[in-house]
Design a protein around this motif. Sequence first.
Motif, PDB file in Angstrom:
ATOM      1  N   LEU A   1       0.752  -1.522   0.386  1.00  0.00           N
ATOM      2  CA  LEU A   1       0.066   0.283   0.185  1.00  0.00           C
ATOM      3  C   LEU A   1       0.917   1.399  -0.145  1.00  0.00           C
ATOM      4  O   LEU A   1       0.729   2.552  -0.135  1.00  0.00           O
ATOM      5  CB  LEU A   1      -1.155   0.222   1.208  1.00  0.00           C
ATOM      6  N   HIS A   2       1.966   1.058   0.426  1.00  0.00           N
ATOM      7  CA  HIS A   2       2.570   2.460   0.486  1.00  0.00           C
ATOM      8  C   HIS A   2       4.039   3.224   0.229  1.00  0.00           C
ATOM      9  O   HIS A   2       4.233   3.588  -0.763  1.00  0.00           O
ATOM     10  CB  HIS A   2       3.146   2.450   2.423  1.00  0.00           C
TER      11      HIS A   2
ATOM     12  N   LEU B 159      -0.418   4.699  -1.853  1.00  0.00           N
ATOM     13  CA  LEU B 159      -2.249   5.338  -0.944  1.00  0.00           C
ATOM     14  C   LEU B 159      -2.202   6.616  -0.542  1.00  0.00           C
ATOM     15  O   LEU B 159      -0.880   6.696   0.392  1.00  0.00           O
ATOM     16  CB  LEU B 159      -2.280   3.884   0.193  1.00  0.00           C
ATOM     17  N   GLN B 160      -2.895   7.687  -0.871  1.00  0.00           N
ATOM     18  CA  GLN B 160      -2.904   8.119  -0.090  1.00  0.00           C
ATOM     19  C   GLN B 160      -4.167   8.396   1.094  1.00  0.00           C
ATOM     20  O   GLN B 160      -5.697   7.959   0.259  1.00  0.00           O
ATOM     21  CB  GLN B 160      -3.090   9.754  -1.547  1.00  0.00           C
ATOM     22  N   ALA B 161      -4.066   9.190   1.188  1.00  0.00           N
ATOM     23  CA  ALA B 161      -5.716   9.658   2.879  1.00  0.00           C
ATOM     24  C   ALA B 161      -6.829  10.082   2.030  1.00  0.00           C
ATOM     25  O   ALA B 161      -5.931  11.294   1.194  1.00  0.00           O
ATOM     26  CB  ALA B 161      -4.909  10.595   3.202  1.00  0.00           C
ATOM     27  N   GLY B 162      -7.708   9.605   1.597  1.00  0.00           N
ATOM     28  CA  GLY B 162      -8.578  10.335   1.793  1.00  0.00           C
ATOM     29  C   GLY B 162      -9.708   8.823   0.020  1.00  0.00           C
ATOM     30  O   GLY B 162     -10.265   9.193  -0.363  1.00  0.00           O
ATOM     31  N   GLU B 163      -8.158   8.584  -0.822  1.00  0.00           N
ATOM     32  CA  GLU B 163      -8.948   7.552  -2.178  1.00  0.00           C
ATOM     33  C   GLU B 163      -9.341   6.425  -1.739  1.00  0.00           C
ATOM     34  O   GLU B 163      -9.681   5.793   0.058  1.00  0.00           O
ATOM     35  CB  GLU B 163      -6.586   6.703  -2.575  1.00  0.00           C
ATOM     36  N   THR B 164      -9.759   5.642  -2.400  1.00  0.00           N
ATOM     37  CA  THR B 164     -10.170   4.651  -2.242  1.00  0.00           C
ATOM     38  C   THR B 164      -9.726   3.613  -2.479  1.00  0.00           C
ATOM     39  O   THR B 164      -9.002   3.271  -3.596  1.00  0.00           O
ATOM     40  CB  THR B 164     -11.428   4.354  -3.180  1.00  0.00           C
ATOM     41  N   LEU B 165      -9.910   2.556  -1.557  1.00  0.00           N
ATOM     42  CA  LEU B 165      -9.194   0.832  -1.502  1.00  0.00           C
ATOM     43  C   LEU B 165     -10.092  -0.596  -1.543  1.00  0.00           C
ATOM     44  O   LEU B 165     -11.051   0.422  -0.595  1.00  0.00           O
ATOM     45  CB  LEU B 165      -8.090   0.855  -0.529  1.00  0.00           C
ATOM     46  N   LEU B 166      -9.446  -0.950  -2.647  1.00  0.00           N
ATOM     47  CA  LEU B 166     -10.519  -1.459  -3.074  1.00  0.00           C
ATOM     48  C   LEU B 166      -9.919  -3.405  -2.191  1.00  0.00           C
ATOM     49  O   LEU B 166      -8.574  -3.271  -3.201  1.00  0.00           O
ATOM     50  CB  LEU B 166     -11.224  -1.747  -4.387  1.00  0.00           C
TER      51      LEU B 166
END
Length: 332
Positions: free
Chosen positions: A133-134, A139-146
């Motif tokens: 993820l990182h 991955l950024q705050a506010g993004e959508t993760l599936l």
Amino acid sequence: MKAWRVHANGEPREVMRLEEVPDPQPGPGQLLLRVRAANVNFPDALLCRGHYQVRPPLPFTPGVEICGEVLAAGEGADAEPGTRVLAQPPLPAGGFAELAVADAATVRPAPEALDDAEAAALHIGYQTGWFGLHRRARLQAGETLLVHAAAGGVGSAAVQLGKAAGARVIGVVGGADKARTARELGCDLVIDRHTDDLVAAVKDATGGRGADVVYDPVGGDAYTKSTKCIAFEGRLLVVGFAGGTIPSPALNHALVKNYAILGLHWGLYNTKDPAAVDACHKELTELATQGAIKPLIGDRVPLADAADAVQRVADGTSVGRLVVIPTTEEAR
């Protein structure tokens, strides 16, 4: 001591045998550990079947991840007896046993915030999730993760890490019981692949945009559907193929939709960038102390039931992590 051993490849329940074997002795730079808890990973099933990228000589003891207690140190190794540590016993002498040895340079302190079973389930799954993820997907705050297989051991770790990062998390599961577990883990939306239209549900939940990051330890149909609901400049993380089918990406589709396909083999970081693994462990320990992550333990089983536990993981019927507790002494 007692240890499970595999003498021929096949289904775990059929080929794993619980045997009496000589106690291991720590060599130079090694630690002798009493196994307090051994986490069951999908690679344990692949090892039994002979389908893993590493094929140890027969017979071997599976169990790639443990929480152990230091009993003794070999020449050149320095560790305080009684210390709780996380370790990956090198094959062919894995962790589904009462005792194990590990290289002192590779063990790490077990987080005080976690009990033995939780600590045993922290290292591989959460390191994989954190690096995926990182480090890979950014991955950024506010993004959508599936997250596919969101109620499983690998998926549940990604759900918790995604929430800790400030992402909106959509979990994909198979069945009502696993859907309930995914909601309890904190998923903002849960999709049951048995009854829901995954692609339509993701697009509806994101206003047609799609998921910014997809965490896929399943492969096969999960991968294919993910490409149909990934966002512009989305990142699709290929973590594994627990579904049994390795997809063949349509690279023209990735070009037209402008998304990235990212592979993740976490084990390589142990040799390519071990300092990053150490830094990640510190981050995970802090998150555990804060209560932001806590491995989901679906069942704690005695050593005698280890083969059945590995088979359950192989069959995809488990929820969270199954952990083998070899000792009859009281564990944390």
